[in-house]
Scaffold this motif. Structure first.
Motif, PDB file in Angstrom:
ATOM      1  N   SER A  48       8.287  24.166 -12.938  1.00 22.91           N
ATOM      2  CA  SER A  48       7.454  24.139 -11.733  1.00 22.91           C
ATOM      3  C   SER A  48       6.157  23.406 -12.035  1.00 22.91           C
ATOM      4  CB  SER A  48       7.137  25.562 -11.275  1.00 22.91           C
ATOM      5  OG  SER A  48       8.312  26.229 -10.916  1.00 22.91           O
ATOM      6  N   VAL A  49       5.805  22.465 -11.148  1.00 26.37           N
ATOM      7  CA  VAL A  49       4.614  21.642 -11.334  1.00 26.37           C
ATOM      8  C   VAL A  49       3.846  21.598 -10.021  1.00 26.37           C
ATOM      9  CG1 VAL A  49       3.784  19.309 -11.836  1.00 26.37           C
ATOM     10  CG2 VAL A  49       5.748  20.203 -13.063  1.00 26.37           C
ATOM     11  N   GLN A  50       2.523  21.705 -10.115  1.00 28.02           N
ATOM     12  CA  GLN A  50       1.665  21.538  -8.950  1.00 28.02           C
ATOM     13  C   GLN A  50       0.987  20.182  -9.078  1.00 28.02           C
ATOM     14  OE1 GLN A  50      -1.830  24.041  -8.757  1.00 28.02           O
ATOM     15  NE2 GLN A  50      -1.724  24.058  -6.525  1.00 28.02           N
ATOM     16  N   ALA A  51       1.110  19.370  -8.039  1.00 24.77           N
ATOM     17  CA  ALA A  51       0.487  18.038  -8.027  1.00 24.77           C
ATOM     18  C   ALA A  51      -0.526  17.994  -6.892  1.00 24.77           C
ATOM     19  CB  ALA A  51       1.542  16.964  -7.845  1.00 24.77           C
ATOM     20  N   ILE A  52      -1.762  17.626  -7.231  1.00 21.44           N
ATOM     21  CA  ILE A  52      -2.839  17.572  -6.253  1.00 21.44           C
ATOM     22  C   ILE A  52      -3.490  16.197  -6.355  1.00 21.44           C
ATOM     23  CG2 ILE A  52      -5.046  18.574  -5.545  1.00 21.44           C
ATOM     24  CD1 ILE A  52      -4.166  21.119  -7.089  1.00 21.44           C
ATOM     25  N   GLY A  53      -3.707  15.567  -5.208  1.00 23.48           N
ATOM     26  CA  GLY A  53      -4.354  14.261  -5.230  1.00 23.48           C
ATOM     27  C   GLY A  53      -4.589  13.743  -3.832  1.00 23.48           C
ATOM     28  N   PRO A  54      -5.344  12.653  -3.716  1.00 17.01           N
ATOM     29  CA  PRO A  54      -5.636  12.090  -2.399  1.00 17.01           C
ATOM     30  C   PRO A  54      -4.414  11.386  -1.806  1.00 17.01           C
ATOM     31  CG  PRO A  54      -6.532  10.685  -4.120  1.00 17.01           C
ATOM     32  CD  PRO A  54      -5.978  11.905  -4.794  1.00 17.01           C
ATOM     33  N   LYS A  55      -4.358  11.342  -0.485  1.00 20.52           N
ATOM     34  CA  LYS A  55      -3.288  10.610   0.201  1.00 20.52           C
ATOM     35  C   LYS A  55      -3.494   9.121  -0.033  1.00 20.52           C
ATOM     36  CE  LYS A  55      -1.233   9.935   4.767  1.00 20.52           C
ATOM     37  NZ  LYS A  55      -0.297   9.044   4.224  1.00 20.52           N
ATOM     38  N   THR A  62       8.167  14.267 -21.865  1.00 20.05           N
ATOM     39  CA  THR A  62       8.356  15.613 -22.402  1.00 20.05           C
ATOM     40  C   THR A  62       7.060  16.411 -22.367  1.00 20.05           C
ATOM     41  OG1 THR A  62       7.981  14.802 -24.644  1.00 20.05           O
ATOM     42  CG2 THR A  62      10.274  14.933 -23.893  1.00 20.05           C
ATOM     43  N   ASP A  63       6.054  15.887 -21.679  1.00 18.13           N
ATOM     44  CA  ASP A  63       4.765  16.565 -21.558  1.00 18.13           C
ATOM     45  C   ASP A  63       4.177  16.235 -20.194  1.00 18.13           C
ATOM     46  OD1 ASP A  63       1.629  16.442 -21.919  1.00 18.13           O
ATOM     47  OD2 ASP A  63       2.408  17.828 -23.438  1.00 18.13           O
ATOM     48  N   VAL A  64       3.693  17.247 -19.482  1.00 16.10           N
ATOM     49  CA  VAL A  64       3.148  17.024 -18.144  1.00 16.10           C
ATOM     50  C   VAL A  64       1.910  16.127 -18.191  1.00 16.10           C
ATOM     51  CG1 VAL A  64       1.679  19.091 -18.045  1.00 16.10           C
ATOM     52  CG2 VAL A  64       2.648  18.151 -15.938  1.00 16.10           C
ATOM     53  N   ASP A  65       1.154  16.175 -19.281  1.00 18.08           N
ATOM     54  CA  ASP A  65      -0.024  15.306 -19.395  1.00 18.08           C
ATOM     55  C   ASP A  65       0.369  13.837 -19.530  1.00 18.08           C
ATOM     56  OD1 ASP A  65      -1.803  17.438 -19.167  1.00 18.08           O
ATOM     57  OD2 ASP A  65      -1.720  17.850 -21.321  1.00 18.08           O
ATOM     58  N   TYR A 122      -2.594   5.668 -11.351  1.00 25.04           N
ATOM     59  CA  TYR A 122      -2.867   4.913 -10.120  1.00 25.04           C
ATOM     60  C   TYR A 122      -2.938   5.825  -8.910  1.00 25.04           C
ATOM     61  CZ  TYR A 122       1.990   5.516  -8.786  1.00 25.04           C
ATOM     62  OH  TYR A 122       3.193   6.072  -8.438  1.00 25.04           O
ATOM     63  N   SER A 123      -2.226   6.950  -8.942  1.00 20.28           N
ATOM     64  CA  SER A 123      -2.165   7.843  -7.786  1.00 20.28           C
ATOM     65  C   SER A 123      -3.314   8.842  -7.762  1.00 20.28           C
ATOM     66  CB  SER A 123      -0.835   8.597  -7.775  1.00 20.28           C
ATOM     67  OG  SER A 123      -0.769   9.458  -8.901  1.00 20.28           O
ATOM     68  N   GLN A 124      -4.095   8.902  -8.836  1.00 12.91           N
ATOM     69  CA  GLN A 124      -5.231   9.817  -8.953  1.00 12.91           C
ATOM     70  C   GLN A 124      -4.810  11.265  -8.749  1.00 12.91           C
ATOM     71  OE1 GLN A 124      -8.059   8.311  -6.131  1.00 12.91           O
ATOM     72  NE2 GLN A 124      -8.466   6.472  -7.304  1.00 12.91           N
ATOM     73  N   MET A 125      -3.594  11.609  -9.193  1.00 12.00           N
ATOM     74  CA  MET A 125      -3.082  12.965  -9.068  1.00 12.00           C
ATOM     75  C   MET A 125      -3.447  13.787 -10.291  1.00 12.00           C
ATOM     76  SD  MET A 125       0.651  13.217  -7.330  1.00 12.00           S
ATOM     77  CE  MET A 125       1.479  12.066  -8.371  1.00 12.00           C
ATOM     78  N   GLU A 126      -3.624  15.060 -10.059  1.00  5.15           N
ATOM     79  CA  GLU A 126      -3.773  16.031 -11.134  1.00  5.15           C
ATOM     80  C   GLU A 126      -2.511  16.878 -11.118  1.00  5.15           C
ATOM     81  OE1 GLU A 126      -6.328  20.034 -12.113  1.00  5.15           O
ATOM     82  OE2 GLU A 126      -7.224  18.509 -10.826  1.00  5.15           O
ATOM     83  N   MET A 127      -1.860  17.030 -12.265  1.00  4.45           N
ATOM     84  CA  MET A 127      -0.630  17.813 -12.338  1.00  4.45           C
ATOM     85  C   MET A 127      -0.813  18.957 -13.317  1.00  4.45           C
ATOM     86  SD  MET A 127       2.273  14.911 -12.377  1.00  4.45           S
ATOM     87  CE  MET A 127       3.276  15.023 -10.936  1.00  4.45           C
ATOM     88  N   ILE A 128      -0.315  20.126 -12.923  1.00  2.00           N
ATOM     89  CA  ILE A 128      -0.417  21.323 -13.744  1.00  2.00           C
ATOM     90  C   ILE A 128       0.973  21.940 -13.837  1.00  2.00           C
ATOM     91  CG2 ILE A 128      -1.455  23.610 -13.951  1.00  2.00           C
ATOM     92  CD1 ILE A 128      -3.692  22.505 -12.056  1.00  2.00           C
ATOM     93  N   GLN A 129       1.427  22.228 -15.056  1.00  2.05           N
ATOM     94  CA  GLN A 129       2.706  22.908 -15.249  1.00  2.05           C
ATOM     95  C   GLN A 129       2.496  24.383 -14.958  1.00  2.05           C
ATOM     96  OE1 GLN A 129       4.789  22.006 -18.889  1.00  2.05           O
ATOM     97  NE2 GLN A 129       6.047  23.855 -18.748  1.00  2.05           N
ATOM     98  N   LEU A 130       3.268  24.937 -14.017  1.00  2.00           N
ATOM     99  CA  LEU A 130       3.085  26.315 -13.579  1.00  2.00           C
ATOM    100  C   LEU A 130       4.001  27.301 -14.304  1.00  2.00           C
ATOM    101  CD1 LEU A 130       2.828  25.681  -9.734  1.00  2.00           C
ATOM    102  CD2 LEU A 130       0.957  25.984 -11.372  1.00  2.00           C
ATOM    103  N   SER A 131       5.129  26.845 -14.795  1.00  2.00           N
ATOM    104  CA  SER A 131       6.076  27.739 -15.461  1.00  2.00           C
ATOM    105  C   SER A 131       6.097  27.459 -16.959  1.00  2.00           C
ATOM    106  CB  SER A 131       7.476  27.583 -14.865  1.00  2.00           C
ATOM    107  OG  SER A 131       7.904  26.241 -14.966  1.00  2.00           O
ATOM    108  N   ARG A 132       6.514  28.443 -17.723  1.00  2.00           N
ATOM    109  CA  ARG A 132       6.588  28.308 -19.176  1.00  2.00           C
ATOM    110  C   ARG A 132       7.873  27.615 -19.589  1.00  2.00           C
ATOM    111  NH1 ARG A 132       4.575  34.226 -21.222  1.00  2.00           N
ATOM    112  NH2 ARG A 132       2.440  33.974 -20.473  1.00  2.00           N
TER     113      ARG A 132
END
Length: 91
Positions: A70-77, A24-27, A35-45
């Protein structure tokens, strides 16, 4: 690892493993996927609801992550893995 507003289930079906988690929380989701070293940011309210499903069949691993915002996920392949995404719906 503590999960405050989520649940975590691991089922063993014969020789295969099945994992199901809800967040219930993006964090919380980001922490679970450390393990995936991803950073996720919630884009929508709005309130966040997400589900993680994973299973292994032989040498193949299948994962599904869904979210109601909407979520943006950024991380290494991840080396040694073929990764792809399917967007079912977006607003």
């Amino acid at each position: 690892m503590e999960f405050y507003n989520s649940y975590y289930i691991i089922l063993y079906l014969s020789a295969n493993r099945y994992i199901s988690c809800r967040f219930t929380d993006v964090d919380e989701l980001t922490e679970f996927l450390t393990y995936s070293q991803m950073e996720m940011i919630q884009l929508s309210r709005g309130s966040f609801q997400s589900e993680f499903l994973a299973t292994q069949i032989g040498d193949l691993y299948f994962t599904r992550i869904s979210a109601n915002q909407s979520v943006q996920a950024i991380g290494p392949k991840q080396q040694g893995y073929l990764t792809f995404s399917l967007v079912w719906a977006a607003s």
